[in-house]
Design a protein around this motif. Structure first.
Motif, PDB file in Angstrom:
ATOM      1  N   GLY A  27       6.733  27.234 -19.816  1.00  0.00           N
ATOM      2  CA  GLY A  27       7.945  27.075 -20.351  1.00  0.00           C
ATOM      3  C   GLY A  27       8.744  26.087 -19.518  1.00  0.00           C
ATOM      4  N   ALA A  28       8.351  25.925 -18.111  1.00  0.00           N
ATOM      5  CA  ALA A  28       8.874  25.036 -17.466  1.00  0.00           C
ATOM      6  C   ALA A  28       8.034  24.013 -16.513  1.00  0.00           C
ATOM      7  N   THR A  29       8.600  23.133 -15.929  1.00  0.00           N
ATOM      8  CA  THR A  29       7.419  22.400 -15.011  1.00  0.00           C
ATOM      9  C   THR A  29       7.172  23.077 -13.924  1.00  0.00           C
ATOM     10  N   PRO A  30       5.842  23.733 -13.799  1.00  0.00           N
ATOM     11  CA  PRO A  30       5.206  24.474 -12.607  1.00  0.00           C
ATOM     12  C   PRO A  30       4.730  23.272 -11.492  1.00  0.00           C
ATOM     13  N   TYR A  31       4.186  23.882 -10.409  1.00  0.00           N
ATOM     14  CA  TYR A  31       3.695  23.205  -9.532  1.00  0.00           C
ATOM     15  C   TYR A  31       2.326  22.978  -9.907  1.00  0.00           C
ATOM     16  N   LEU A  32       1.743  21.824  -9.621  1.00  0.00           N
ATOM     17  CA  LEU A  32       0.447  21.329 -10.247  1.00  0.00           C
ATOM     18  C   LEU A  32      -0.496  20.978  -8.890  1.00  0.00           C
ATOM     19  N   PHE A  33      -1.699  21.253  -9.292  1.00  0.00           N
ATOM     20  CA  PHE A  33      -2.782  21.205  -8.391  1.00  0.00           C
ATOM     21  C   PHE A  33      -4.069  20.540  -8.781  1.00  0.00           C
ATOM     22  N   TRP A  34      -4.860  19.784  -8.122  1.00  0.00           N
ATOM     23  CA  TRP A  34      -6.142  19.379  -8.364  1.00  0.00           C
ATOM     24  C   TRP A  34      -7.138  19.947  -7.314  1.00  0.00           C
ATOM     25  N   TYR A  35      -8.282  20.624  -7.471  1.00  0.00           N
ATOM     26  CA  TYR A  35      -9.024  21.098  -6.554  1.00  0.00           C
ATOM     27  C   TYR A  35     -10.432  20.442  -6.912  1.00  0.00           C
ATOM     28  N   VAL A  36     -11.460  20.191  -5.988  1.00  0.00           N
ATOM     29  CA  VAL A  36     -12.700  19.762  -6.297  1.00  0.00           C
ATOM     30  C   VAL A  36     -13.800  20.867  -5.640  1.00  0.00           C
ATOM     31  N   GLN A  37     -14.835  21.078  -6.316  1.00  0.00           N
ATOM     32  CA  GLN A  37     -15.735  22.025  -5.730  1.00  0.00           C
ATOM     33  C   GLN A  37     -16.975  21.499  -5.971  1.00  0.00           C
ATOM     34  N   SER A  38     -17.752  20.969  -4.707  1.00  0.00           N
ATOM     35  CA  SER A  38     -19.069  20.774  -4.722  1.00  0.00           C
ATOM     36  C   SER A  38     -20.028  21.660  -5.033  1.00  0.00           C
ATOM     37  N   PRO A  39     -21.204  21.670  -5.284  1.00  0.00           N
ATOM     38  CA  PRO A  39     -22.182  22.522  -5.651  1.00  0.00           C
ATOM     39  C   PRO A  39     -22.480  23.494  -4.724  1.00  0.00           C
ATOM     40  N   GLY A  40     -21.910  24.871  -5.078  1.00  0.00           N
ATOM     41  CA  GLY A  40     -22.290  26.182  -3.992  1.00  0.00           C
ATOM     42  C   GLY A  40     -21.148  26.190  -2.927  1.00  0.00           C
ATOM     43  N   GLN A  41     -20.266  25.515  -3.087  1.00  0.00           N
ATOM     44  CA  GLN A  41     -19.286  25.223  -2.099  1.00  0.00           C
ATOM     45  C   GLN A  41     -17.840  26.115  -2.670  1.00  0.00           C
ATOM     46  N   GLY A  42     -16.863  26.087  -1.756  1.00  0.00           N
ATOM     47  CA  GLY A  42     -15.559  26.463  -2.034  1.00  0.00           C
ATOM     48  C   GLY A  42     -14.793  25.073  -2.735  1.00  0.00           C
ATOM     49  N   LEU A  43     -13.598  25.607  -3.145  1.00  0.00           N
ATOM     50  CA  LEU A  43     -12.739  24.565  -3.576  1.00  0.00           C
ATOM     51  C   LEU A  43     -11.830  23.814  -2.360  1.00  0.00           C
ATOM     52  N   GLN A  44     -11.897  22.449  -2.589  1.00  0.00           N
ATOM     53  CA  GLN A  44     -11.146  21.633  -1.866  1.00  0.00           C
ATOM     54  C   GLN A  44     -10.056  21.175  -2.674  1.00  0.00           C
ATOM     55  N   LEU A  45      -8.757  21.208  -1.915  1.00  0.00           N
ATOM     56  CA  LEU A  45      -7.448  20.577  -2.423  1.00  0.00           C
ATOM     57  C   LEU A  45      -7.577  19.059  -2.407  1.00  0.00           C
ATOM     58  N   LEU A  46      -7.408  18.552  -3.500  1.00  0.00           N
ATOM     59  CA  LEU A  46      -7.422  16.953  -3.691  1.00  0.00           C
ATOM     60  C   LEU A  46      -5.925  16.321  -3.521  1.00  0.00           C
ATOM     61  N   LEU A  47      -5.260  17.029  -4.383  1.00  0.00           N
ATOM     62  CA  LEU A  47      -3.455  16.668  -4.277  1.00  0.00           C
ATOM     63  C   LEU A  47      -2.781  17.798  -5.060  1.00  0.00           C
ATOM     64  N   LYS A  48      -1.491  17.676  -4.825  1.00  0.00           N
ATOM     65  CA  LYS A  48      -0.426  18.630  -5.376  1.00  0.00           C
ATOM     66  C   LYS A  48       0.683  18.032  -6.045  1.00  0.00           C
ATOM     67  N   TYR A  49       1.445  18.136  -6.782  1.00  0.00           N
ATOM     68  CA  TYR A  49       2.694  17.964  -7.161  1.00  0.00           C
ATOM     69  C   TYR A  49       3.662  18.941  -7.100  1.00  0.00           C
ATOM     70  N   PHE A  50       4.669  19.006  -6.506  1.00  0.00           N
ATOM     71  CA  PHE A  50       5.887  19.909  -6.216  1.00  0.00           C
ATOM     72  C   PHE A  50       7.091  19.358  -7.152  1.00  0.00           C
ATOM     73  N   SER A  51       7.386  18.005  -6.933  1.00  0.00           N
ATOM     74  CA  SER A  51       8.569  17.315  -7.294  1.00  0.00           C
ATOM     75  C   SER A  51       8.731  16.003  -7.171  1.00  0.00           C
ATOM     76  N   GLY A  52       9.414  15.257  -7.528  1.00  0.00           N
ATOM     77  CA  GLY A  52       9.720  13.717  -6.872  1.00  0.00           C
ATOM     78  C   GLY A  52       8.984  12.829  -7.601  1.00  0.00           C
ATOM     79  N   ASP A  53       8.450  11.923  -6.986  1.00  0.00           N
ATOM     80  CA  ASP A  53       7.599  10.871  -7.575  1.00  0.00           C
ATOM     81  C   ASP A  53       6.276  11.352  -8.406  1.00  0.00           C
ATOM     82  N   THR A  54       6.328  11.047  -9.870  1.00  0.00           N
ATOM     83  CA  THR A  54       5.278  11.612 -10.718  1.00  0.00           C
ATOM     84  C   THR A  54       3.882  11.063 -10.593  1.00  0.00           C
ATOM     85  N   LEU A  55       3.660   9.972  -9.718  1.00  0.00           N
ATOM     86  CA  LEU A  55       2.359   9.547  -9.382  1.00  0.00           C
ATOM     87  C   LEU A  55       2.088  10.011  -7.907  1.00  0.00           C
ATOM     88  N   VAL A  56       0.991  10.841  -7.896  1.00  0.00           N
ATOM     89  CA  VAL A  56       0.787  11.681  -6.533  1.00  0.00           C
ATOM     90  C   VAL A  56      -0.821  10.924  -5.924  1.00  0.00           C
TER      91      VAL A  56
END
Lengths: 114, 114
Positions: free
Chosen positions: B28-57
């Protein structure tokens, strides 16, 4: 700074057995989250602990339980293992002190139930 | 209902080619946004996040993402893909009203052809 650590890396159990998985959060983080990543089902939220209390749980049966210790590390216990419990179990931690917050993930524990 | 969609289950690109992974969310509103990457058999690594401000992260490993409110999208881009980028990529949102809740997309599997 050390990241989130999980142990063991791999685990093989048989149906009906019980298993305990362990997670140590990033230093200074008070919140710990558990996720199940089963083949073809994506990441499913299991449990959230903060300051030693269970704050929320996902849509999983009661045989999935856990706890958080005073040092903020956490255990996930699964009783009466079933074949469909085979999955990668991921732990994440966050500061738990502010919004917005970011979850950082450990490498996971691969559980195989035979 | 809150949800995240990643329309592409699998993408194959040649090494050196540009990459764009799509992500759309329903909230319903703008959430906080994330991208994670997972290499085979591994956990998730945070690539980037957007909370507010400049829309290009800008994120790690040369990745960037652009938030477009009008399209409810948060697409991930990289100008030149490396073979080591082959992995599973997850888009995720956190509603601003419940920071403990992370909703993951189903993931996009990236293959890189040498």
């Amino acid at each position: 700074e050390a990241g989130v650590t999980q142990s063991p890396t791999h685990l093989i159990k048989t149906r009906g057995q019980q298993v305990t998985l362990r997670c140590s959060p990033i230093s200074g983080h008070t919140s710990v989250y558990w996720y199940q990543q089963a083949l073809g089902l994506g990441l499913q939220f299991l449990l959230w602990y903060d300051e030693g209390e269970e704050r929320n749980r996902g849509n999983f049966p009661p045989r999935f339980s856990g706890r958080q210790f005073p040092n903020y590390s956490s255990e996930l216990n699964v009783n009466a293992l079933e074949l469909e419990d085979s999955a990668l179990y991921l732990c994440a931690s966050s500061s738990g002190t502010r919004v917005p917050d970011t979850q950082y993930f450990g490498p996971g524990t691969r559980l195989t139930v035979l | 209902a809150q949800s995240v969609t990643q329309p592409d289950i699998h993408i194959t690109v040649s090494e050196g080619a540009s990459l764009e992974l799509r992500c759309n969310y329903s909230y319903g509103a703008t959430p906080y946004l994330f991208w994670y990457v997972q290499s085979p058999g591994q956990g998730l690594q945070l690539l980037l996040k957007y909370f507010s401000g400049d829309t290009l992260v800008q994120g790690i490993k040369g990745f960037e993402a652009e938030f477009k409110r009008s399209q409810s999208s948060f697409n991930l881009r990289k100008p030149s893909v490396h073979w080591s980028d082959a992995a599973e990529y997850f888009c995720a949102i956190t509603p601003k009203t419940s920071y403990d809740k992370v909703i993951f997309g189903p993931g996009t599997s990236l293959s890189v052809i040498p």
